[in-house]
Design an enzyme around this catalytic site. Structure first.
Site, short mmCIF file in Angstrom:
data_model
loop_
_atom_site.label_atom_id
_atom_site.label_comp_id
_atom_site.label_asym_id
_atom_site.label_seq_id
_atom_site.Cartn_x
_atom_site.Cartn_y
_atom_site.Cartn_z
N HIS A 16 -9.05 -3.76 -2.06
CA HIS A 16 -8.03 -2.80 -1.56
C HIS A 16 -8.35 -1.30 -1.46
O HIS A 16 -8.47 -0.67 -0.43
CB HIS A 16 -6.56 -3.12 -2.14
CG HIS A 16 -5.49 -2.15 -1.38
ND1 HIS A 16 -4.48 -2.66 -0.85
CD2 HIS A 16 -5.37 -0.77 -1.30
CE1 HIS A 16 -3.79 -1.85 -0.32
NE2 HIS A 16 -4.23 -0.62 -0.54
N GLU A 17 -8.85 -0.79 -2.72
CA GLU A 17 -9.29 0.79 -2.77
C GLU A 17 -10.65 0.95 -1.98
O GLU A 17 -10.71 1.80 -1.23
CB GLU A 17 -9.48 1.14 -4.00
CG GLU A 17 -8.03 1.01 -4.61
CD GLU A 17 -6.64 1.57 -4.15
OE1 GLU A 17 -6.98 2.75 -3.47
OE2 GLU A 17 -5.84 0.81 -4.03
N CYS A 72 1.02 -1.18 0.08
CA CYS A 72 -0.05 0.00 0.04
C CYS A 72 0.71 1.29 -0.07
O CYS A 72 2.00 1.34 0.62
CB CYS A 72 -0.80 -0.15 1.15
SG CYS A 72 -1.97 1.48 1.44
N HIS A 131 -9.90 1.25 1.62
CA HIS A 131 -9.40 2.62 2.06
C HIS A 131 -10.48 3.49 2.49
O HIS A 131 -10.27 4.43 3.24
CB HIS A 131 -8.77 3.21 1.02
CG HIS A 131 -7.29 2.87 0.95
ND1 HIS A 131 -6.38 3.11 2.28
CD2 HIS A 131 -6.46 2.03 0.08
CE1 HIS A 131 -5.16 2.95 1.98
NE2 HIS A 131 -5.15 2.39 0.68
#
Ligand code: ZN
Length: 226
Positions: free
Chosen positions: A173-174, A131, A177
């Site tokens: 993953h995004e 990341c 966030h």
């Protein structure tokens, strides 16, 4: 007691001011690093806080930051902006053996607002990931192999797309966030490696060697599918 990620306290005006300051800086903004509260908060849903022009310029800037890093995704909180906006793109030239094992194929540029993902089936895959907000580190994370990805485009259209393999990993993953979640929250922490130690010892398409050498399981048994 764990209350989960708090909601951002930013008002629409504060989000707009933050974006304007970044757009007017005339240089690529730094990527916010772990420990900054913005990475641990739920970002505000996009509901017109920015004009079309501001949104377009911000997306262009985020794409530049992602390319410069380099990375395959960037979420607005990583620039200090608590807004549900992310960009993804994967055009990297990858070793064919690694690409095959990781089910990694090129992903065209995509900017998404208010995304969410839902697993399709029970398939999980465990690989090292990193990341840009945990600079210089990587760890093994079990992710859904196939997901339904729902989002809005910058021009307001609601979209649904299915992603699998590495592309599915990127969108998970995004999206995480934007909900105050970092990959280390889902990682096998015993796998945690600096990029240099990873390159020296564990750089292979799969995780088998690292599992034996560092003593961790693939994390798949620990994930509840319910
Ligand atoms: Zn990240």
């Amino acid at each position: 007691m764990n209350q989960g990620p708090p909601e951002t306290a930013y008002t629409a005006e504060q989000i707009r001011e933050t974006v304007e300051r970044i757009l007017e800086a005339g240089a690529l903004p730094p990527i916010v690093q772990a420990g900054h509260p913005v990475l641990r908060q739920r970002a505000a849903a996009f509901d017109g806080q920015l004009s079309d022009d501001q949104l377009g310029r911000l997306i262009t800037l985020m794409r530049q930051v992602m390319h410069e890093a380099p990375g395959v995704g960037l979420a607005a909180p990583q620039l200090g902006i608590p807004l549900q906006l992310a960009v993804v793109e994967d055009q990297f030239d990858v070793d064919p053996e690694a690409a095959a094992l990781r089910h990694r194929s090129p992903l065209d540029f995509l900017a998404v607002l208010n995304p969410r993902y839902t697993p399709l089936g029970h398939g999980l895959a465990s690989f090292y990931e990193g990341c840009l907000s945990l600079n210089g580190l990587q760890a093994v994370v079990a992710r859904y192999e196939n997901v339904l990805f729902e989002f809005q485009t910058p021009d307001g259209a609601r979209m649904q797309r299915e992603f699998s393999g590495w592309q599915a990993r990127i969108v998970q993953h995004e999206t995480d966030h934007l909900n105050g979640v970092l990959y280390v929250d889902r990682a096998q922490l015993r796998s945690l490696s600096t990029n240099a130690e990873y390159a020296a010892h564990w750089a292979e398409p799969g995780i088998g060697k690292a599992q034996l050498g560092l003593g961790f399981d693939d994390g798949i048994a620990g994930i509840s599918l319910h």
